[in-house]
Design a protein around this motif. Structure first.
Motif, PDB file in Angstrom:
ATOM      1  N   GLU A 103      35.453  44.901  56.601  1.00  9.96           N
ATOM      2  CA  GLU A 103      34.898  43.760  55.879  1.00  9.96           C
ATOM      3  C   GLU A 103      34.220  44.195  54.584  1.00  9.96           C
ATOM      4  O   GLU A 103      34.377  43.563  53.540  1.00  9.96           O
ATOM      5  CB  GLU A 103      33.908  42.999  56.775  1.00  9.96           C
ATOM      6  N   ARG A 104      33.472  45.299  54.627  1.00  9.74           N
ATOM      7  CA  ARG A 104      32.833  45.822  53.417  1.00  9.74           C
ATOM      8  C   ARG A 104      33.871  46.260  52.397  1.00  9.74           C
ATOM      9  O   ARG A 104      33.741  46.009  51.198  1.00  9.74           O
ATOM     10  CB  ARG A 104      31.936  47.008  53.768  1.00  9.74           C
ATOM     11  N   HIS A 139      36.718  45.363  47.345  1.00 12.52           N
ATOM     12  CA  HIS A 139      38.005  45.239  46.670  1.00 12.52           C
ATOM     13  C   HIS A 139      38.066  43.924  45.894  1.00 12.52           C
ATOM     14  O   HIS A 139      38.548  43.894  44.747  1.00 12.52           O
ATOM     15  CB  HIS A 139      39.144  45.326  47.696  1.00 12.52           C
ATOM     16  N   ILE A 140      37.587  42.861  46.498  1.00 16.48           N
ATOM     17  CA  ILE A 140      37.582  41.550  45.819  1.00 16.48           C
ATOM     18  C   ILE A 140      36.710  41.621  44.567  1.00 16.48           C
ATOM     19  O   ILE A 140      37.106  41.135  43.499  1.00 16.48           O
ATOM     20  CB  ILE A 140      37.118  40.436  46.780  1.00 16.48           C
ATOM     21  N   LYS A 141      35.544  42.244  44.666  1.00 13.56           N
ATOM     22  CA  LYS A 141      34.674  42.385  43.491  1.00 13.56           C
ATOM     23  C   LYS A 141      35.371  43.173  42.389  1.00 13.56           C
ATOM     24  O   LYS A 141      35.284  42.836  41.214  1.00 13.56           O
ATOM     25  CB  LYS A 141      33.365  43.075  43.870  1.00 13.56           C
ATOM     26  N   GLY A 177      39.478  40.992  36.089  1.00 12.76           N
ATOM     27  CA  GLY A 177      40.000  39.739  35.551  1.00 12.76           C
ATOM     28  C   GLY A 177      41.023  39.064  36.443  1.00 12.76           C
ATOM     29  O   GLY A 177      41.661  38.097  36.031  1.00 12.76           O
ATOM     30  N   CYS A 178      41.207  39.522  37.638  1.00 13.79           N
ATOM     31  CA  CYS A 178      42.144  38.903  38.574  1.00 13.79           C
ATOM     32  C   CYS A 178      41.391  37.912  39.455  1.00 13.79           C
ATOM     33  O   CYS A 178      40.208  38.078  39.712  1.00 13.79           O
ATOM     34  CB  CYS A 178      42.806  39.960  39.466  1.00 13.79           C
ATOM     35  N   THR A 179      42.120  36.912  39.920  1.00 15.66           N
ATOM     36  CA  THR A 179      41.523  35.950  40.840  1.00 15.66           C
ATOM     37  C   THR A 179      42.186  36.135  42.199  1.00 15.66           C
ATOM     38  O   THR A 179      43.308  35.669  42.422  1.00 15.66           O
ATOM     39  CB  THR A 179      41.740  34.496  40.337  1.00 15.66           C
TER      40      THR A 179
END
Length: 144
Positions: free
Chosen positions: A117-118, A123-125, A131-133
């Motif tokens: 989860e961390r 990775h999302i951050k 600049g990716c969503t």
């Protein structure tokens, strides 16, 4: 756990819990310490010394095996690291150093799920900073 007046071995090496090390004990004060630990079946503390200064954290050790000895008291021993400790007070009243210590309690290891989860959150951050969503479907498709 608190031990009083644990015999110390200040060496230029670090010992970790469960690590096994062979040592050749030849110096008078060390021979005395090892003999006392063997007779009492007691641990001792191995602590790093650099530039003549003891580090605050060390590791208790037990003697697993004596692999050789000579009449003058020199010994070859196998030691095993037991638990990490913090020195609270050092005594200079013997031919060797002793110290009051307290056990250092390590934080429990995180579960695999918590680590995943961390990792996903980091990775999302990172994707957002680039600049990716990211979208949930992006991760769901890759996990199938």
């Amino acid at each position: 756990m608190q031990l009083v007046a644990l015999p110390l071995f200040p060496l230029e090496i670090v010992l970790y819990p469960d690590e096994v090390l062979p040592r050749h004990v030849f110096e008078g004060k060390y021979k005395e310490r090892i003999s006392a630990c063997l007779q009492q079946k007691a641990p001792f503390g191995l602590v790093l010394i650099t530039d003549g200064k003891l580090k605050e954290i060390g590791c208790t050790a037990g003697i697993s095996k004596v692999t050789g000895s000579v009449e003058d008291g020199r010994k070859n021993v196998i030691i095993k690291g037991l638990e990490r400790f913090r020195i609270t007070h050092v005594y200079h009243n013997r031919t060797y150093l002793t110290a009051d210590i307290e056990t250092v309690i390590d934080q429990k290891e995180q579960s695999k799920k918590e680590l995943i989860e961390r990792l996903i959150a980091q990775h999302i951050k990172l994707l957002e900073l680039a600049g990716c969503t990211p979208s949930p479907s992006h991760y769901q498709d890759r996990n199938r």
